[in-house]
Write a protein that holds these residues in place. Structure first.
Motif, mmCIF file in Angstrom:
data_model
loop_
_atom_site.group_PDB
_atom_site.id
_atom_site.type_symbol
_atom_site.label_atom_id
_atom_site.label_comp_id
_atom_site.label_asym_id
_atom_site.label_seq_id
_atom_site.Cartn_x
_atom_site.Cartn_y
_atom_site.Cartn_z
ATOM 1 N N ALA A 6 0.834 -1.207 0.000
ATOM 2 C CA ALA A 6 0.000 0.000 0.000
ATOM 3 C C ALA A 6 0.867 1.255 0.000
ATOM 4 O O ALA A 6 0.583 2.228 -0.713
ATOM 5 N N GLN A 7 1.943 1.243 0.782
ATOM 6 C CA GLN A 7 2.845 2.399 0.803
ATOM 7 C C GLN A 7 3.576 2.556 -0.530
ATOM 8 O O GLN A 7 3.781 3.680 -1.005
ATOM 9 N N THR A 8 3.940 1.434 -1.151
ATOM 10 C CA THR A 8 4.564 1.480 -2.483
ATOM 11 C C THR A 8 3.592 2.077 -3.497
ATOM 12 O O THR A 8 3.960 2.927 -4.312
ATOM 13 N N ALA A 9 2.343 1.629 -3.447
ATOM 14 C CA ALA A 9 1.320 2.158 -4.349
ATOM 15 C C ALA A 9 1.124 3.652 -4.129
ATOM 16 O O ALA A 9 1.009 4.425 -5.084
ATOM 17 N N ALA A 10 1.097 4.059 -2.866
ATOM 18 C CA ALA A 10 0.929 5.476 -2.543
ATOM 19 C C ALA A 10 2.076 6.299 -3.117
ATOM 20 O O ALA A 10 1.863 7.374 -3.695
ATOM 21 N N ASP B 269 0.523 7.145 7.671
ATOM 22 C CA ASP B 269 1.900 7.479 8.039
ATOM 23 C C ASP B 269 2.670 8.016 6.832
ATOM 24 O O ASP B 269 3.412 8.998 6.936
ATOM 25 N N PHE B 270 2.460 7.386 5.666
ATOM 26 C CA PHE B 270 3.083 7.866 4.426
ATOM 27 C C PHE B 270 2.623 9.298 4.124
ATOM 28 O O PHE B 270 3.438 10.178 3.805
ATOM 29 N N ALA B 271 1.314 9.525 4.236
ATOM 30 C CA ALA B 271 0.762 10.850 3.945
ATOM 31 C C ALA B 271 1.356 11.913 4.868
ATOM 32 O O ALA B 271 1.670 13.029 4.437
ATOM 33 N N ASN B 272 1.522 11.557 6.133
ATOM 34 C CA ASN B 272 2.081 12.500 7.093
ATOM 35 C C ASN B 272 3.543 12.821 6.773
ATOM 36 O O ASN B 272 3.964 13.981 6.836
ATOM 37 N N GLN B 273 4.307 11.797 6.427
ATOM 38 C CA GLN B 273 5.725 11.999 6.109
ATOM 39 C C GLN B 273 5.922 12.808 4.826
ATOM 40 O O GLN B 273 6.794 13.662 4.745
ATOM 41 N N LYS B 274 5.092 12.508 3.828
ATOM 42 C CA LYS B 274 5.248 13.146 2.511
ATOM 43 C C LYS B 274 4.388 14.397 2.359
ATOM 44 O O LYS B 274 4.413 15.044 1.307
#
Length: 401
Positions: free
Chosen positions: A83-87, A113-118
């Motif tokens: 999911a994080q790779t897809a994001a 978590d990805f959204a927060n970091q990026k």
């Protein structure tokens, strides 16, 4: 001269094609969508149909401030890392302006978590864990569906009236199940301090061995059971429970079981009288739902599931956010969403500023068997706004930003 003319023409053609592509791109707004399509088709296929219907309606009505809305969808296979790779691919390669979707709670948390970091806007559609808006909440993440806390509070309202004092629980052993059991026990014990929790069963998600689980629950001799299993695990649990008489003269309170995608597979095995949250599409008589139902049935010649509602409202919400913000800047998207109200098939909903949770509610009722099929009866819609803790409590639960 001819060669020069040829290369000049070819060069102009490339430039013109580039300009046309650029103009086309400027006429579109792309959003990314991620879900566990291959792992959980019973929910995610109706979900996809729901968002595709919404997308069609949005573009037929002029898109987003005159621009066509485009959804680029990816399958996470039920794996947080995928999911994080897809994001990442959606943001870096496809240049989407926001992320939407996800089903399982652990995957929703990974994308959050990805959204927060990026620093990417993320509208979580389905994951129910309370952590996504509270303990691990962040400014870039919003959630559509009523959380575990909200659904637990709705169920506790009915469950606390039962005479049962000895309770047992069964739930999948991952983030969603753990969160649902914890909050139900907390809220139930607050209303009924006389309750005893006599057993907990934690089968692995998707791998429930029903015999030992049902045997252990029966051995604990509870007067009531909280069930959090769903999908194929629910079918196994019900079948074995019926065979061994587990549900006879016992109350059962169950998250999600009234949703058609989980109730339908039970067929004639549907146990009667369970207190459940769900979606009785056949008995909802409001103008908003009637309009949705008519459009859905006209497009797909099928009845909607709860996934259909979630998918539909996710993209409708994304469109409302983008229209109000009139920008793809994440900070402007956040500002546009906090406090934003919009229509839904269940009536008006609002995304709260304090925790980014929407006030979409759920139906609470009881299971019953009709013509060899499970249905919900005595169902009542519970507004999400009526089943959330106070702002002061939320402030303690959510990290400071």
């Amino acid at each position: 001269m001819r060669r020069s003319s040829y290369f000049l023409s070819a060069g102009l053609a490339i430039v013109v094609a580039g300009m046309a592509h650029s103009a086309h791109a400027q006429g579109e707004i792309k959003i990314g969508e991620i879900n566990s399509y291959s792992l959980l088709p019973a929910f995610t296929e109706p979900y996809r149909k729901g968002w595709q219907l919404a997308l069609e309606q949005i573009n037929a009505a002029g898109g987003i401030n005159g621009k066509k809305l485009v959804v680029i969808s990816k399958d996470d296979g039920g794996k947080p890392a995928d999911a994080q790779t897809a994001a990442n691919e959606l943001v870096s390669s496809e240049k989407v302006v926001m992320l939407t979707g996800t089903f399982l709670s652990n995957i929703g948390l990974a994308v959050s978590d990805f959204a927060n970091q990026k620093k990417v806007f993320f509208l979580a559609a389905e994951p129910l864990t309370d952590a996504i808006t509270w303990a691990k909440g962040n400014r870039y993440t919003f959630r559509l569906r009523p959380s575990n806390y909200m659904q637990a509070a709705m169920l506790v309202e009915a469950a606390a009236k039962l005479p049962a004092k000895r309770w047992a629980t069964v739930a999948p052993n991952y983030e969603y199940g753990q969160s649902a059991v914890a909050v139900f026990k907390k809220l139930m014990s607050e209303k009924r301090p006389d309750i005893q929790w006599v057993d907990e069963q934690w089968p692995p998600f998707g791998k429930l061995d029903a015999g030992p689980v049902v045997q252990a629950l029966a051995a604990a001799n509870p007067e009531a059971i909280l069930n959090v299993t769903f999908g194929a695990d629910l079918v196994k649990f019900v079948r074995e429970g019926n065979t061994r008489g587990l549900f006879k003269d016992r109350a059962v309170v169950s998250f999600l079981t009234g949703e058609p995608e989980y109730l339908d597979p039970l067929k004639e095995e549907t146990p009667a009288g369970w207190i459940v949250t769900g979606y009785p599409w056949y008995s909802i008589k409001t103008p908003e739902h009637d309009a949705f139902l008519k459009a859905y049935q006209a497009k797909y010649n099928d009845y909607p599931r709860l996934g259909s509602i979630v998918g539909y409202q996710t993209i409708k919400a994304a469109a409302a956010i983008l229209t109000k913000a009139n920008s793809d800047d994440p900070e402007k998207l956040i500002a546009a969403t906090e406090g934003l109200s919009m229509p839904s098939p269940f009536g008006e909903i609002t995304f709260r500023k304090i925790d980014h949770q929407s006030t979409l509610g759920a139906f609470v009722g009881k299971t019953a068997l009709k013509d060899g099929k499970g249905i919900m009866v005595d169902s009542v819609y519970r507004k999400g706004s009526d089943f959330l803790p106070s702002d002061a409590e939320v402030a303690k639960l959510r990290p400071k930003e």
